[in-house]
Design a protein around this motif. Structure first.
Motif, short mmCIF file in Angstrom:
data_model
loop_
_atom_site.label_atom_id
_atom_site.label_comp_id
_atom_site.label_asym_id
_atom_site.label_seq_id
_atom_site.Cartn_x
_atom_site.Cartn_y
_atom_site.Cartn_z
N HIS A 148 1.08 -1.10 -0.18
CA HIS A 148 0.25 0.01 -0.26
C HIS A 148 1.04 1.09 0.35
N ARG A 149 1.96 1.47 0.33
CA ARG A 149 2.90 2.20 1.02
C ARG A 149 3.90 2.68 -0.08
N ILE A 150 4.49 1.66 -0.41
CA ILE A 150 5.38 1.91 -1.62
C ILE A 150 4.58 2.25 -3.07
N CYS A 151 3.70 1.51 -3.61
CA CYS A 151 2.39 2.00 -4.25
C CYS A 151 2.31 3.42 -4.73
N ASN A 152 1.45 3.40 -3.47
CA ASN A 152 1.49 4.78 -3.54
C ASN A 152 2.51 6.83 -4.21
N ARG A 153 3.33 5.18 -2.79
CA ARG A 153 4.09 6.58 -2.58
C ARG A 153 5.37 6.54 -4.39
N TRP A 154 4.96 5.68 -5.11
CA TRP A 154 5.48 5.52 -6.71
C TRP A 154 4.39 6.24 -7.33
N GLY A 155 3.35 6.34 -6.63
CA GLY A 155 2.26 7.33 -7.77
C GLY A 155 1.98 6.54 -9.01
N TYR A 156 1.71 5.13 -8.46
CA TYR A 156 1.70 3.51 -9.25
C TYR A 156 -0.03 4.08 -8.82
N VAL A 157 -0.86 4.48 -7.56
CA VAL A 157 -2.28 4.23 -7.39
C VAL A 157 -1.89 5.25 -6.65
N GLU A 158 -3.28 5.82 -6.19
CA GLU A 158 -4.11 6.66 -4.83
C GLU A 158 -4.50 6.75 -4.60
N THR A 159 -4.36 5.88 -3.41
CA THR A 159 -5.23 5.51 -2.89
C THR A 159 -4.95 5.49 -0.54
N LYS A 160 -6.10 5.16 0.09
CA LYS A 160 -5.90 6.46 1.20
C LYS A 160 -6.53 4.63 1.88
N SER A 161 -6.46 3.05 1.45
CA SER A 161 -6.38 2.26 2.20
C SER A 161 -5.53 0.65 1.76
N PRO A 162 -5.37 -0.34 2.00
CA PRO A 162 -4.74 -0.82 1.76
C PRO A 162 -5.70 -2.20 0.69
N ASP A 163 -7.45 -1.88 1.13
CA ASP A 163 -7.68 -2.49 0.12
C ASP A 163 -8.56 -1.65 -0.58
N GLU A 164 -8.48 -0.88 -0.75
CA GLU A 164 -8.82 0.56 -2.12
C GLU A 164 -7.50 0.29 -2.87
N THR A 165 -6.09 -0.34 -2.14
CA THR A 165 -5.00 0.15 -3.12
C THR A 165 -5.68 -1.91 -3.89
N GLU A 166 -5.67 -2.61 -3.05
CA GLU A 166 -5.87 -3.75 -4.49
C GLU A 166 -7.08 -3.57 -5.20
N ARG A 167 -8.49 -2.50 -4.91
CA ARG A 167 -8.82 -2.89 -5.99
C ARG A 167 -8.37 -1.87 -7.11
N HIS A 168 -7.16 -1.47 -6.58
CA HIS A 168 -7.03 -0.24 -7.85
C HIS A 168 -5.92 -1.39 -9.07
N LEU A 169 -5.16 -1.89 -7.81
CA LEU A 169 -3.98 -2.79 -8.49
C LEU A 169 -4.64 -4.20 -9.52
#
Length: 218
Positions: A148-169
């Motif tokens: 969650h943290r690294i994908c947001n740090r990269w700018g690959y996703v822009e999400t607020k929670s791990p569950d949201e990150t999973e959906r985007h990924l």
């Protein structure tokens, strides 16, 4: 990070991860695909260092490696075996409850579908995804704090929670990378891309990274 950059990033991470320690749950899975061991070691790993998880899991499985054997242990016995994992007594109760339910309702077999796994006490999406991917080899994306943290740090996703990150990924990440993304980013997060003061000056992925939220680096 542009969406197509992920191919180059994954290639770099695969190379670098050869020199980094493999996450404990993956080590357990590599010993032979066993969904029960993956499930139990995931529970032990929550809020626990990898080195503690590895030793505690090995000690527990040397005593009881199946739900049938595990169900006959007491809470005190399991707690002693997984100590000093964080919240070891609560985890002991969860492991026993899951083991007994697996034997009573599923013939001692761990279910391979997400919805059923999530019905077990102590099992969240992270654990359920690891069971599906490492235990059954099924497509899935395990998103923990590192992913969650690294994908947001990269700018690959822009999400607020791990569950949201999973959906985007699940929409962005090529399926070929789903199973391994957790291992790669856990190792990367533990060795290079720290939550605070990451090692950006020596990072081979720096040119792809948006460095979102990075206030200080080395």
């Amino acid at each position: 990070m542009k969406p197509d950059d992920i191919h180059a990033v994954i290639a770099i991470l695969r190379e670098q991860c050869r020199d980094w320690r493999t996450p404990a749950v993956t080590v357990v899975a590599d010993g032979g695909r066993d969904p029960f061991k993956v499930l139990v070691s995931c529970i032990i790993s929550l809020r626990t260092r990898d080195e503690v998880t590895a030793v505690a899991s090995a000690r527990l499985f040397s005593r009881a490696a199946t739900p049938e054997l595990m169900q006959h242990l007491s809470v005190d016995e399991v707690a002693e075996l997984v100590y000093p994992a964080g919240f070891y007594r609560n985890k002991a109760s969860q492991i026993l409850e899951i083991s007994r339910r697996l034997v009573a309702d599923y013939g001692g077999n761990v279910p391979d579908d997400m919805d059923t796994l999530l019905q077990f006490k102590g099992v969240g999406r992270k654990t359920a995804n690891l069971v599906q991917t490492l235990g059954f080899g099924k497509p899935g994306i395990c998103v923990d704090t590192h992913v969650h943290r690294i994908c947001n740090r990269w700018g690959y996703v822009e999400t607020k929670s791990p569950d949201e990150t999973e959906r985007h990924l699940r929409m962005l990440l090529p399926v070929d990378y789903w199973i391994e993304i957790n291992d790669l980013l856990v190792a990367f997060g533990q060795n290079q891309c720290y939550p605070i003061s990451p090692r950006c000056s020596t990072c081979r992925i720096a040119s792809f990274c948006a460095r979102r939220g990075v206030l200080k680096s080395r």
